[in-house]
Design an enzyme around this catalytic site. Structure first.
Site, PDB file in Angstrom:
ATOM      1  N   HIS A 312       0.848  -1.192   0.000  1.00 48.54           N
ATOM      2  CA  HIS A 312       0.000   0.000   0.000  1.00 48.54           C
ATOM      3  C   HIS A 312       0.881   1.238   0.000  1.00 48.54           C
ATOM      4  CE1 HIS A 312      -3.183   2.790   1.042  1.00 48.54           C
ATOM      5  NE2 HIS A 312      -4.011   1.848   0.635  1.00 48.54           N
ATOM      6  N   ASP A 369      -7.906  -5.636   0.125  1.00 48.65           N
ATOM      7  CA  ASP A 369      -8.417  -6.525  -0.920  1.00 48.65           C
ATOM      8  C   ASP A 369      -8.012  -7.988  -0.738  1.00 48.65           C
ATOM      9  OD1 ASP A 369      -9.700  -4.514  -2.450  1.00 48.65           O
ATOM     10  OD2 ASP A 369      -7.746  -3.824  -3.141  1.00 48.65           O
TER      11      ASP A 369
HETATM   12  N1  CMC Z   1       4.193  -7.533  -4.730  1.00 43.18           N
HETATM   13  C1  CMC Z   1       5.544  -7.508  -4.881  1.00 43.18           C
HETATM   14  N2  CMC Z   1       6.286  -6.389  -4.724  1.00 43.18           N
HETATM   15  C2  CMC Z   1       5.667  -5.269  -4.394  1.00 43.18           C
HETATM   16  C3  CMC Z   1       4.272  -5.205  -4.221  1.00 43.18           C
HETATM   17  C4  CMC Z   1       3.529  -6.414  -4.386  1.00 43.18           C
HETATM   18  N3  CMC Z   1       2.189  -6.415  -4.241  1.00 43.18           N
HETATM   19  N4  CMC Z   1       3.889  -3.951  -3.910  1.00 43.18           N
HETATM   20  C5  CMC Z   1       5.022  -3.227  -3.890  1.00 43.18           C
HETATM   21  N5  CMC Z   1       6.087  -4.022  -4.178  1.00 43.18           N
HETATM   22  C6  CMC Z   1       7.510  -3.626  -4.191  1.00 43.18           C
HETATM   23  C7  CMC Z   1       7.843  -2.803  -5.443  1.00 43.18           C
HETATM   24  O1  CMC Z   1       8.255  -3.641  -6.491  1.00 43.18           O
HETATM   25  C8  CMC Z   1       8.926  -1.890  -4.931  1.00 43.18           C
HETATM   26  O2  CMC Z   1      10.113  -2.662  -4.847  1.00 43.18           O
HETATM   27  P1  CMC Z   1      11.549  -1.933  -5.131  1.00 43.18           P
HETATM   28  O3  CMC Z   1      11.700  -0.931  -4.029  1.00 43.18           O
HETATM   29  O4  CMC Z   1      12.539  -3.039  -5.070  1.00 43.18           O
HETATM   30  O5  CMC Z   1      11.436  -1.296  -6.483  1.00 43.18           O
HETATM   31  C9  CMC Z   1       8.496  -1.581  -3.492  1.00 43.18           C
HETATM   32  O6  CMC Z   1       7.701  -2.726  -3.091  1.00 43.18           O
HETATM   33  C10 CMC Z   1       7.681  -0.327  -3.343  1.00 43.18           C
HETATM   34  O7  CMC Z   1       6.588  -0.415  -4.233  1.00 43.18           O
HETATM   35  P2  CMC Z   1       5.968   0.820  -5.021  1.00 43.18           P
HETATM   36  O8  CMC Z   1       5.485   0.340  -6.351  1.00 43.18           O
HETATM   37  O9  CMC Z   1       6.894   1.984  -4.989  1.00 43.18           O
HETATM   38  O10 CMC Z   1       4.713   1.153  -4.100  1.00 43.18           O
HETATM   39  P3  CMC Z   1       3.503   2.069  -4.480  1.00 43.18           P
HETATM   40  O11 CMC Z   1       3.157   2.830  -3.268  1.00 43.18           O
HETATM   41  O12 CMC Z   1       3.771   2.836  -5.717  1.00 43.18           O
HETATM   42  O13 CMC Z   1       2.338   1.028  -4.847  1.00 43.18           O
HETATM   43  C11 CMC Z   1       0.541  -0.465  -4.688  1.00 43.18           C
HETATM   44  C12 CMC Z   1       1.312   0.658  -4.000  1.00 43.18           C
HETATM   45  C13 CMC Z   1      -0.701  -0.767  -3.855  1.00 43.18           C
HETATM   46  C14 CMC Z   1       0.069   0.010  -6.069  1.00 43.18           C
HETATM   47  C15 CMC Z   1       1.434  -1.706  -4.801  1.00 43.18           C
HETATM   48  O14 CMC Z   1       1.803  -2.151  -3.533  1.00 43.18           O
HETATM   49  C16 CMC Z   1       0.783  -2.826  -5.596  1.00 43.18           C
HETATM   50  O15 CMC Z   1       0.867  -2.851  -6.826  1.00 43.18           O
HETATM   51  N6  CMC Z   1       0.076  -3.788  -4.905  1.00 43.18           N
HETATM   52  C17 CMC Z   1      -0.662  -4.829  -5.587  1.00 43.18           C
HETATM   53  C18 CMC Z   1      -2.014  -4.312  -6.042  1.00 43.18           C
HETATM   54  C19 CMC Z   1      -2.961  -4.113  -4.879  1.00 43.18           C
HETATM   55  O16 CMC Z   1      -3.114  -4.963  -4.011  1.00 43.18           O
HETATM   56  N7  CMC Z   1      -3.688  -2.977  -4.903  1.00 43.18           N
HETATM   57  C20 CMC Z   1      -4.682  -2.643  -3.889  1.00 43.18           C
HETATM   58  C21 CMC Z   1      -4.232  -1.516  -3.027  1.00 43.18           C
HETATM   59  S1  CMC Z   1      -5.262  -1.286  -1.550  1.00 43.18           S
HETATM   60  C22 CMC Z   1      -6.838  -0.869  -2.118  1.00 43.18           C
HETATM   61  C23 CMC Z   1      -6.920   0.290  -3.028  1.00 43.18           C
HETATM   62  O17 CMC Z   1      -6.166   1.238  -2.976  1.00 43.18           O
HETATM   63  O18 CMC Z   1      -7.836   0.257  -3.834  1.00 43.18           O
END
Ligand code: CMC
Length: 427
Positions: A312, A369
């Protein structure tokens, strides 16, 4: 009127091209500090560059407070843990939009408005016949909400704001009916009209599952769990879809078209669409027979796959909504005598990731989720409707933010950019 953010009396000093400027530091009611850069461009000619708004507060708001480090979520000051135990989704909707829980009289009036607005205009019902078979219900819902603008074309922004109870009730009630109709159409069944004697959640389940050949028995456990899930989804401050709603609202787009944009934003798999993607992922793991393989894929930097329902932008600990949903998921499945093997897979996945250095280092925990889909399955809700339920829950939050923003006479949202394209060329 929206409360003004307080100056702390401190300043951040910035040196640009030898010139020093002082930027005021402001503080919110829960101690969040921000550097107010409103005068930055005027004083220095520079803008801030913050892709994806990783460090940017786009507004001040009184609606919802999140502390991502401590796993706290409060609507209008009330912790979600208390709200799910003590009030209904309809009360929560009222709370978010008005800033206070309804008095018995206000509650009665609001419930009457919900009932009065629960039917769809009959002409709208025919729209459902013309979507292609297999169309995703989120896209149907977004289209239908946008179409509400054509049925209420003369409702201007100020009258919507003035009669916010009517605007809210119309949206919350109509959208619930639309969602159930979309499902019935998708399975080729006749639509079921709402009943005036049922609560908001009971009515939704009734419209989804009742049939002329098999009456639906509304179980109180099912109503209670839906109520809980809708409350937990009701708002989440400046997430992607709320930001879409605020952005469109700032251009004074009408409320229906604005909410339709929120629905579109929510449908993405990185946002609300993740609840459906989680179930796809758990089924895939089950077919492959290996949780570890899926985790390895999520950790592989050359693979775009991510663990759905994990991570998140704001929470760097357990998502407090996920904590409640996980606990309730076990209780609900037991009460309904449902044995879902996907729950075992989900628990194994969670267990391994919580001990894995990759996830620990990046503070990736299950989010809202991760377990919700398993409850929806036990309720009999098909996977392509999961995000629709999320949208039903999120509606009051979107409306609350829209109301707050319009009421504060916010300027149109218009970020700047740093241009990195071709410099002047001639043909
Ligand atoms: N699985 C594997 N690695 C992950 C994941 C994951 N679900 N989420 C983040 N990471 C890693 C990412 O690759 C990055 O690694 P590095 O630092 O080595 O590059 C690090 O963690 C930070 O991630 P980020 O992409 O900078 O984080 P963000 O804040 O931009 O993204 C997120 C947040 C929710 C989009 C992301 O965690 C994600 O894609 N999760 C899976 C989709 C999901 O479950 N979404 C629902 C979110 S909660 C409900 C809502 O908002 O609707």
């Amino acid at each position: 009127m929206l409360k003004k953010v307080k100056p702390t009396g401190e300043f951040a000093t910035l040196t640009v091209g030898g010139q020093q400027i002082q930027l005021p530091i402001v503080i919110g009611s829960e101690g969040e500090r921000g550097i107010d850069v409103a005068e930055l461009r005027k004083k220095t000619g520079c803008v801030t560059l913050d892709p994806s708004f990783m460090n940017t507060a786009s507004c001040c708001s009184e609606v919802t407070f999140i502390d991502g480090e401590r796993g706290i979520l409060r609507y209008r000051g009330y912790p979600i843990e208390e709200l799910v135990r003590k009030v209904s989704f309809v009360d929560t909707a009222y709370l978010l939009v008005h800033g206070a829980l309804p008095s018995p009289g206000e509650k009665r009036k609001f419930s009457q408005l919900l009932t009065a607005n629960s039917l769809l205009h009959e002409d709208m019902r025919h729209f459902f016949d013309h979507f292609p078979r297999g169309a995703h219900p989120m896209h149907i819902l977004g289209t239908m909400i946008n179409a509400l603008s054509t049925f209420y074309p003369n409702v201007d922004l100020l009258s919507m704001l003035d009669d916010i109870d009517l605007s809210t009730a119309r949206l919350i009630s109509t959208v619930r009916t639309m969602a159930a109709f979309a499902y019935k159409k998708s399975i080729g069944d006749p639509v079921v009209y709402p009943r005036h004697d049922l609560s908001y959640c009971a009515n939704f389940l009734y419209m989804m599952f009742d049939s002329p050949i098999k009456p639906y028995v509304i179980r109180p456990e099912a109503v209670d769990i839906l109520n809980l899930l809708l409350i937990l989804h009701a708002d989440h401050e400046q997430n992607c879809s709320t930001t879409a709603v605020r952005t469109l609202g700032s251009a004074q787009v009408n409320l229906y078209a604005t909410i339709s944009a929120g629905i579109s934003a929510l449908s993405g798999p990185l946002h609300g669409g993740a609840n459906q993607a989680v179930i796809d992922m758990l089924k895939h793991i089950q077919r492959e027979g290996s949780v570890k393989k899926c985790i390895a894929k999520a950790k592989d930097k050359d693979d775009p796959f991510r663990l759905m329902g994990f991570g998140h932008r704001v929470y760097k600990t357990f998502d407090p909504r996920a904590k409640i949903i996980k606990e309730e998921c076990h209780k609900f499945l037991k009460a309904m005598h449902v044995d879902d093997s996907l729950l075992e897979v989900a628990m194994e996945l969670e267990d391994i990731t919580l001990r894995d250095e990759y996830f620990i280092e990046r503070k990736l925990y299950p989010n809202v989720d991760f377990y919700s889909g398993i409850i929806y399955r036990a309720l009999g809700i098909p996977e392509n409707m999961f995000t629709v339920i999320f949208a039903l829950g999120r509606l009051p939050g979107w409306i609350a933010h829209w109301k707050e923003m319009i009421g504060a006479h916010t300027k149109i949202t218009r970020p700047r950019q740093i241009y990195v394209g071709e410099t002047l060329k001639h043909l």
